[in-house]
Design an enzyme around this catalytic site. Structure first.
Site, mmCIF file in Angstrom:
data_model
loop_
_atom_site.group_PDB
_atom_site.id
_atom_site.type_symbol
_atom_site.label_atom_id
_atom_site.label_comp_id
_atom_site.label_asym_id
_atom_site.label_seq_id
_atom_site.Cartn_x
_atom_site.Cartn_y
_atom_site.Cartn_z
ATOM 1 N N SER A 121 -2.097 5.486 -1.960
ATOM 2 C CA SER A 121 -2.434 6.775 -2.582
ATOM 3 C C SER A 121 -3.618 6.673 -3.536
ATOM 4 C CB SER A 121 -1.228 7.317 -3.353
ATOM 5 O OG SER A 121 -0.189 7.606 -2.479
ATOM 6 N N GLY A 122 -4.223 5.492 -3.634
ATOM 7 C CA GLY A 122 -5.361 5.335 -4.546
ATOM 8 C C GLY A 122 -5.127 4.294 -5.628
ATOM 9 N N THR A 134 -5.785 1.047 -5.778
ATOM 10 C CA THR A 134 -6.925 0.152 -6.024
ATOM 11 C C THR A 134 -7.982 0.862 -6.878
ATOM 12 O OG1 THR A 134 -6.513 -0.636 -3.774
ATOM 13 C CG2 THR A 134 -8.531 -1.412 -4.838
ATOM 14 N N HIS A 149 5.031 0.641 -7.918
ATOM 15 C CA HIS A 149 5.274 1.631 -6.855
ATOM 16 C C HIS A 149 6.675 2.237 -7.013
ATOM 17 C CE1 HIS A 149 1.627 0.909 -4.682
ATOM 18 N NE2 HIS A 149 1.959 -0.256 -4.164
ATOM 19 N N ARG A 167 -11.038 0.748 3.192
ATOM 20 C CA ARG A 167 -11.211 1.095 4.608
ATOM 21 C C ARG A 167 -12.240 2.204 4.722
ATOM 22 N NH1 ARG A 167 -8.868 4.312 8.647
ATOM 23 N NH2 ARG A 167 -7.938 5.539 6.968
ATOM 24 N N GLY A 199 -11.891 5.405 2.505
ATOM 25 C CA GLY A 199 -11.973 6.041 1.192
ATOM 26 C C GLY A 199 -12.364 7.506 1.244
HETATM 27 N N1 LIG Z 1 -12.831 2.997 -5.107
HETATM 28 C C1 LIG Z 1 -12.200 3.737 -4.212
HETATM 29 N N2 LIG Z 1 -12.463 5.055 -4.109
HETATM 30 C C2 LIG Z 1 -11.829 5.821 -3.187
HETATM 31 N N3 LIG Z 1 -10.926 5.345 -2.304
HETATM 32 C C3 LIG Z 1 -10.614 4.032 -2.383
HETATM 33 C C4 LIG Z 1 -11.234 3.168 -3.325
HETATM 34 N N4 LIG Z 1 -10.738 1.926 -3.149
HETATM 35 C C5 LIG Z 1 -9.870 1.989 -2.135
HETATM 36 N N5 LIG Z 1 -9.790 3.248 -1.657
HETATM 37 C C6 LIG Z 1 -8.970 3.752 -0.558
HETATM 38 O O1 LIG Z 1 -7.632 3.885 -1.013
HETATM 39 C C7 LIG Z 1 -6.728 3.565 0.055
HETATM 40 C C8 LIG Z 1 -5.884 2.375 -0.350
HETATM 41 O O2 LIG Z 1 -4.907 2.815 -1.252
HETATM 42 P P1 LIG Z 1 -4.164 1.800 -2.216
HETATM 43 O O3 LIG Z 1 -5.196 1.274 -3.118
HETATM 44 O O4 LIG Z 1 -3.154 2.671 -2.892
HETATM 45 O O5 LIG Z 1 -3.577 0.731 -1.372
HETATM 46 C C9 LIG Z 1 -7.593 3.251 1.257
HETATM 47 O O6 LIG Z 1 -7.743 4.507 1.908
HETATM 48 P P2 LIG Z 1 -8.151 4.652 3.450
HETATM 49 O O7 LIG Z 1 -7.315 3.692 4.224
HETATM 50 O O8 LIG Z 1 -7.863 6.080 3.792
HETATM 51 O O9 LIG Z 1 -9.596 4.345 3.516
HETATM 52 C C10 LIG Z 1 -8.865 2.780 0.610
HETATM 53 O O10 LIG Z 1 -9.992 2.821 1.434
HETATM 54 C C1 LIG Z 2 3.634 -3.233 -0.791
HETATM 55 C C2 LIG Z 2 2.426 -3.005 0.102
HETATM 56 C C3 LIG Z 2 2.320 -1.547 0.485
HETATM 57 C C4 LIG Z 2 3.451 -1.162 1.428
HETATM 58 C C5 LIG Z 2 3.418 -2.038 2.680
HETATM 59 C C6 LIG Z 2 4.431 -1.613 3.709
HETATM 60 C C7 LIG Z 2 4.662 -0.271 3.899
HETATM 61 C C8 LIG Z 2 5.527 0.176 4.884
HETATM 62 C C9 LIG Z 2 6.151 -0.738 5.671
HETATM 63 O O1 LIG Z 2 6.946 -0.250 6.683
HETATM 64 S S1 LIG Z 2 8.444 -0.721 6.891
HETATM 65 O O2 LIG Z 2 8.437 -2.128 7.347
HETATM 66 O O3 LIG Z 2 9.107 -0.515 5.583
HETATM 67 O O4 LIG Z 2 9.030 0.150 7.901
HETATM 68 C C10 LIG Z 2 5.961 -2.094 5.484
HETATM 69 C C11 LIG Z 2 5.084 -2.540 4.510
HETATM 70 C C12 LIG Z 2 4.882 -4.019 4.307
HETATM 71 C C13 LIG Z 2 3.660 -4.352 3.509
HETATM 72 C C14 LIG Z 2 3.602 -3.480 2.264
HETATM 73 C C15 LIG Z 2 2.421 -3.836 1.368
HETATM 74 C C16 LIG Z 2 2.249 -5.224 0.856
HETATM 75 C C17 LIG Z 2 1.260 -5.050 -0.304
HETATM 76 C C18 LIG Z 2 1.156 -3.565 -0.561
HETATM 77 O O5 LIG Z 2 1.014 -3.230 -1.902
#
Ligand SMILES: Nc1ncnc2c1ncn2[C@@H]1O[C@H](COP(=O)(O)O)[C@@H](OP(=O)(O)O)[C@H]1O
Ligand SMILES: C[C@]12CC[C@@H]3c4ccc(OS(=O)(=O)O)cc4CC[C@H]3[C@@H]1CC[C@@H]2O
Length: 323
Positions: free
Chosen positions: A75-76, A78, A137, A287, A289
């Site tokens: 959800s954002g 990072t 989370h 990915r 963003g």
């Molecule tokens: N600086 C930034 N600004 C906007 N989106 C970002 C970002 N860094 C990471 N993201 C996007 O945030 C999502 C990852 O979320 P999280 O950080 O919660 O794991 C990815 O989305 P997408 O997969 O849609 O590109 C990633 O590309």
């Molecule tokens: C914690 C994590 C983000 C969630 C990732 C995840 C999400 C959903 C999954 O599906 S299920 O197996 O529950 O059906 C599995 C995963 C496993 C990896 C999880 C990621 C590891 C690091 C990220 O912050």
């Protein structure tokens, strides 16, 4: 057993007897990326995460000055880790060629509470500079009591579930190509909408923090990825005001916004190459963003399945995702 490609903290090694007993009493389901997930306090987790949550609930003592970033995965997190770190430490680390975010991925700069408590039940955050910044989370009701009872601040960020789902879908397939290869997207959408997914149900997670933010706006700040993307400077100033480090009229917010932008962070060598301490490739967190990127992965009918769930779950809450 969890799959070997997911981080070690999700795994079932060295669980305490208390956790084993608890797990044996919990509803469980086959996961998409992990073989088994467990419903604990209304949310789905791996065995390892349940252990981490219990340790965290027992041992974490929040300080009034702490800042907690809460999100559902993808959800954002990072982006907010980078922004909050840069905002909080801007006196010590002004934007320059020596800024820590240019040399370190945002994840290791901000501890992930339940994962760190999984690795060590005695993890010590006392060395973190004040104000301490930490990520979780967890659903609101599962937070350690001291987070809720102290005056610490919670910044919550959520995102359109279609983009969350698509982001997770690609993240998971990159993380575990073999395990996910045969898995039809329709089945994964179904599990996501039923909430049977690590951290799920997504909508309950969002709604809890939404209501908390309305009940106690000085405690919980509700941010959306979409608004942050569309009016970044306005939102970053709002976040800075909320966490008590607002911008003066003379101060420029644009430098921090640029430093933490997807375009800047995703181009850095440190975020393109190598692995994080949790074993995940650094570039997995960057990915596309974008807002609405789900269109290249979800069919209209699958998008409708998610939208219908959102409508049902959010009805009467006053909450909407604007795209
Ligand atoms: N600086 C930034 N600004 C906007 N989106 C970002 C970002 N860094 C990471 N993201 C996007 O945030 C999502 C990852 O979320 P999280 O950080 O919660 O794991 C990815 O989305 P997408 O997969 O849609 O590109 C990633 O590309
Ligand atoms: C914690 C994590 C983000 C969630 C990732 C995840 C999400 C959903 C999954 O599906 S299920 O197996 O529950 O059906 C599995 C995963 C496993 C990896 C999880 C990621 C590891 C690091 C990220 O912050």
């Amino acid at each position: 057993m969890t799959s070997s490609s997911v981080p070690i903290y999700l795994g079932d090694e060295d669980l305490t007897q208390e956790t084993r007993d608890l797990l044996s009493s919990l509803p469980s389901e086959k996961g998409w990326l992990v073989s088994q997930i467990y419903q604990f306090e209304g949310s789905w987790h791996t065995q390892g995460l349940v252990q981490g949550i219990l340790n965290c609930q027992k041992n974490f003592k929040a300080k009034d000055s702490d800042i907690i970033l809460a999100t559902t995965p993808k959800s954002g997190t990072t982006w907010l880790k980078a922004l909050l770190f840069a905002l909080i430490h801007r006196d010590k680390f002004p934007v320059s060629s020596k800024h820590p975010l240019l040399a370190t991925n945002p994840h290791p700069l901000v501890p992930y509470l339940e994962a760190d408590y999984r690795v060590s039940p005695d993890v010590d955050f006392s060395e973190l500079p004040s104000p301490r910044l930490m990520q979780t989370h967890l659903q609101h009701h599962s937070l350690p009591v001291s987070i809720k009872s102290s005056s610490c601040k919670i910044v919550y960020c959520c995102r359109d579930p279609k983009d969350v789902f698509v982001s997770l879908w690609h993240f998971g397939r990159k993380l575990s190509p073999e395990e996910t290869a045969e898995y039809p997207i329709e089945k994964v959408v179904e599990a996501f909408c039923q909430g049977k997914f690590i951290g799920g149900p997504f909508w309950d997670h969002v709604l809890e923090y939404w209501y908390e933010s309305r009940k106690n706006p000085n405690k919980v700040l509700f941010v959306t990825y979409e608004k942050l993307k569309k009016q970044t400077e306005v939102e970053v100033k709002r976040i800075a005001d909320f966490i008590g480090c607002g911008f003066t009229a003379e101060e420029e917010v644009s430098e921090i916004v640029k430093l933490c932008s997807f375009e800047s962070l995703s181009k850095l060598e440190v975020n393109r190459q190598g692995k994080l301490p949790n074993g995940i490739e650094s570039n997995s967190y960057f990915r596309k963003g974008e807002i609405g990127g789900w269109r290249d992965t979800l069919s209209e009918s699958l998008a409708e399945v998610i939208d219908r769930t959102t409508e049902e779950k959010f009805r009467g809450s006053g909450l909407k995702f604007s795209c």
